[in-house]
Design an enzyme around this catalytic site. Structure first.
Site, PDB file in Angstrom:
ATOM      1  N   ASP A  71      -0.269  -7.714   1.265  1.00 41.55           N
ATOM      2  CA  ASP A  71       0.326  -6.381   1.408  1.00 41.55           C
ATOM      3  C   ASP A  71       1.840  -6.443   1.593  1.00 41.55           C
ATOM      4  OD1 ASP A  71       0.197  -3.624   1.383  1.00 41.55           O
ATOM      5  OD2 ASP A  71      -0.324  -3.424   3.493  1.00 41.55           O
ATOM      6  N   HIS A 105       0.822  -1.214   0.000  1.00 42.65           N
ATOM      7  CA  HIS A 105       0.000   0.000   0.000  1.00 42.65           C
ATOM      8  C   HIS A 105       0.856   1.263   0.000  1.00 42.65           C
ATOM      9  CE1 HIS A 105       0.275  -0.204   4.551  1.00 42.65           C
ATOM     10  NE2 HIS A 105       0.390   1.108   4.377  1.00 42.65           N
ATOM     11  N   SER A 129       4.622   2.314   7.924  1.00 47.34           N
ATOM     12  CA  SER A 129       4.257   1.154   7.105  1.00 47.34           C
ATOM     13  C   SER A 129       5.451   0.629   6.323  1.00 47.34           C
ATOM     14  CB  SER A 129       3.140   1.528   6.129  1.00 47.34           C
ATOM     15  OG  SER A 129       1.938   1.771   6.801  1.00 47.34           O
TER      16      SER A 129
END
Length: 223
Positions: A94, A65, A165
């Site tokens: 992901d 992402h 992230s």
């Protein structure tokens, strides 16, 4: 016999303690392998940023992402910036891997999932809100599994934020346990942070081949 048994227990405990590192030692060991991931549009204008971890020669793993919509990707650390291309991806989980020619950073060690224990110390290192190489500490709060009993998330009290992230969640030996991926930001929740497990990184090459047959070799843009 009892004296020998006591000696063995003490020796084992001493060895385990010796293998553990202080937080400062963990940071010194693994921070050279944690990079900022920056993405750009076709015109070279910035889109977003996150974090990534070096897991092999010229290879950085991150969350897919982080790369969404990107047409150009670069990894950065301090004053160094290197172009990257997307090589492997598993959007369902992901997890994406970038190829970074010329990247000289060392690969981190990968932790053994079988040794994960709720309550063990953990350390998150990434780039929350663009604050490069930020470290936070906490505990492994829970091992979240699906209905089939498969590990899908590591819950931790180590703080993460936007920009974390794709960063690393490390154990007390500096081995990578997973990639920090999300945190709860609701007003009625506190310190609920999650990472995807290291086995998903190990399984990425095989799953990429299975899920993306006929699309290998595409660059930068995430499907």
């Amino acid at each position: 016999m009892n004296r020998c048994l006591v000696c063995l227990v003490v020796a084992a405990a001493t060895t385990a303690h010796a293998q553990s590192l202080t937080p400062a030692q963990v940071y010194a060991k693994v921070s050279p392998s944690v990079w900022r991931v920056s993405t750009y549009d076709l015109d070279g204008l910035p889109l977003s940023q996150g974090s990534g971890v070096v897991t092999a020669a010229e290879a950085v793993v991150t969350n897919c992402h982080v790369l969404k919509g990107a047409r150009q990707v670069a990894v950065r650390r301090e004053k160094q910036k290197l172009p990257a291309t997307l090589m492997l991806w598993d959007v369902q989980r992901d997890v994406c891997q970038l190829r970074v020619p010329g990247l000289a950073a060392p690969a981190v060690a990968l932790a053994d999932t079988a040794r994960f224990a709720v309550g063990q110390p953990v350390y998150a290192i990434g780039n929350p809100k663009g604050l490069e190489l930020t470290m936070s500490d906490g505990l492994l709060s829970a091992l979240r599994k699906d209905d089939a009993g498969r590990l899908i998330l590591l819950q931790t009290s180590a703080a993460i934020s936007g920009g974390s992230s794709g960063g690393g969640l490390f154990d007390e030996r500096g081995a990578l346990m997973g990639l920090t991926t999300l945190a709860s930001v609701k007003a009625d929740t506190q310190n609920l942070n999650f990472a995807i497990p290291i086995d998903w990184i190990r399984e990425l090459p095989a799953r990429h081949t299975k899920l993306n047959a006929g699309t290998a070799g595409q660059a930068a843009a995430v499907p």
